[in-house]
Motif scaffolding. Sequence first.
Motif, PDB file in Angstrom:
ATOM      1  N   ILE A  13      38.932  62.920  36.620  1.00  0.00           N
ATOM      2  CA  ILE A  13      38.079  63.278  35.487  1.00  0.00           C
ATOM      3  C   ILE A  13      38.521  62.528  34.234  1.00  0.00           C
ATOM      4  CG2 ILE A  13      37.433  65.166  33.927  1.00  0.00           C
ATOM      5  CD1 ILE A  13      37.487  66.989  36.414  1.00  0.00           C
ATOM      6  N   GLY A  14      39.820  62.425  34.042  1.00  0.00           N
ATOM      7  CA  GLY A  14      40.334  61.675  32.896  1.00  0.00           C
ATOM      8  C   GLY A  14      39.945  60.208  32.950  1.00  0.00           C
ATOM      9  N   PHE A  15      40.049  59.611  34.133  1.00  0.00           N
ATOM     10  CA  PHE A  15      39.670  58.207  34.286  1.00  0.00           C
ATOM     11  C   PHE A  15      38.179  58.029  34.057  1.00  0.00           C
ATOM     12  CE2 PHE A  15      38.379  54.551  36.885  1.00  0.00           C
ATOM     13  CZ  PHE A  15      39.121  53.568  36.246  1.00  0.00           C
ATOM     14  N   GLU A  16      37.387  58.963  34.554  1.00  0.00           N
ATOM     15  CA  GLU A  16      35.935  58.897  34.365  1.00  0.00           C
ATOM     16  C   GLU A  16      35.581  58.966  32.878  1.00  0.00           C
ATOM     17  OE1 GLU A  16      32.000  61.491  35.569  1.00  0.00           O
ATOM     18  OE2 GLU A  16      33.841  61.771  36.698  1.00  0.00           O
ATOM     19  N   GLN A  17      36.253  59.832  32.136  1.00  0.00           N
ATOM     20  CA  GLN A  17      35.996  59.947  30.701  1.00  0.00           C
ATOM     21  C   GLN A  17      36.420  58.676  29.964  1.00  0.00           C
ATOM     22  OE1 GLN A  17      34.382  62.382  29.028  1.00  0.00           O
ATOM     23  NE2 GLN A  17      33.944  63.191  31.058  1.00  0.00           N
ATOM     24  N   TYR A  23      33.178  51.903  28.213  1.00  0.00           N
ATOM     25  CA  TYR A  23      32.106  51.048  28.722  1.00  0.00           C
ATOM     26  C   TYR A  23      30.730  51.685  28.685  1.00  0.00           C
ATOM     27  CZ  TYR A  23      36.152  48.488  30.265  1.00  0.00           C
ATOM     28  OH  TYR A  23      37.351  47.831  30.306  1.00  0.00           O
ATOM     29  N   GLY A  24      30.626  52.895  28.219  1.00  0.00           N
ATOM     30  CA  GLY A  24      29.334  53.539  28.051  1.00  0.00           C
ATOM     31  C   GLY A  24      28.705  53.988  29.358  1.00  0.00           C
ATOM     32  N   PRO A  25      27.411  54.236  29.329  1.00  0.00           N
ATOM     33  CA  PRO A  25      26.718  54.758  30.503  1.00  0.00           C
ATOM     34  C   PRO A  25      26.755  53.802  31.705  1.00  0.00           C
ATOM     35  CG  PRO A  25      25.319  54.904  28.557  1.00  0.00           C
ATOM     36  CD  PRO A  25      26.548  54.170  28.166  1.00  0.00           C
ATOM     37  N   MET A  26      26.723  52.504  31.455  1.00  0.00           N
ATOM     38  CA  MET A  26      26.761  51.554  32.563  1.00  0.00           C
ATOM     39  C   MET A  26      28.107  51.626  33.289  1.00  0.00           C
ATOM     40  SD  MET A  26      24.829  49.788  34.109  1.00  0.00           S
ATOM     41  CE  MET A  26      24.028  48.309  34.466  1.00  0.00           C
ATOM     42  N   GLY A  27      29.166  51.878  32.562  1.00  0.00           N
ATOM     43  CA  GLY A  27      30.479  52.029  33.184  1.00  0.00           C
ATOM     44  C   GLY A  27      30.552  53.249  34.078  1.00  0.00           C
ATOM     45  N   ILE A  28      29.954  54.339  33.644  1.00  0.00           N
ATOM     46  CA  ILE A  28      29.985  55.558  34.452  1.00  0.00           C
ATOM     47  C   ILE A  28      29.112  55.394  35.677  1.00  0.00           C
ATOM     48  CG2 ILE A  28      28.158  56.928  33.401  1.00  0.00           C
ATOM     49  CD1 ILE A  28      31.575  58.217  34.283  1.00  0.00           C
ATOM     50  N   ILE A  29      27.989  54.692  35.554  1.00  0.00           N
ATOM     51  CA  ILE A  29      27.137  54.434  36.720  1.00  0.00           C
ATOM     52  C   ILE A  29      27.894  53.587  37.737  1.00  0.00           C
ATOM     53  CG2 ILE A  29      25.071  53.201  37.491  1.00  0.00           C
ATOM     54  CD1 ILE A  29      23.772  54.119  34.826  1.00  0.00           C
TER      55      ILE A  29
END
Length: 61
Positions: A13-17, A23-29
Amino acid sequence: MPLIAVAIAALAIGFEQLVQWKYGPMGIIAFVMLTVGIKAKNAACGGIGALILVLLLAQSG
């Protein structure tokens, strides 16, 4: 054993945040695609997610 699972989940979860913040939404996708590809053993999905992350890393560098 449950303590290890909680620690791993907290790190994920920490890495995802961190990815979302940097990197914004594209990074999370990209991170989700990479994770789903690895879990489902789908090379195409994982490869696309990894490629997007690499492109984001190269762009910010």
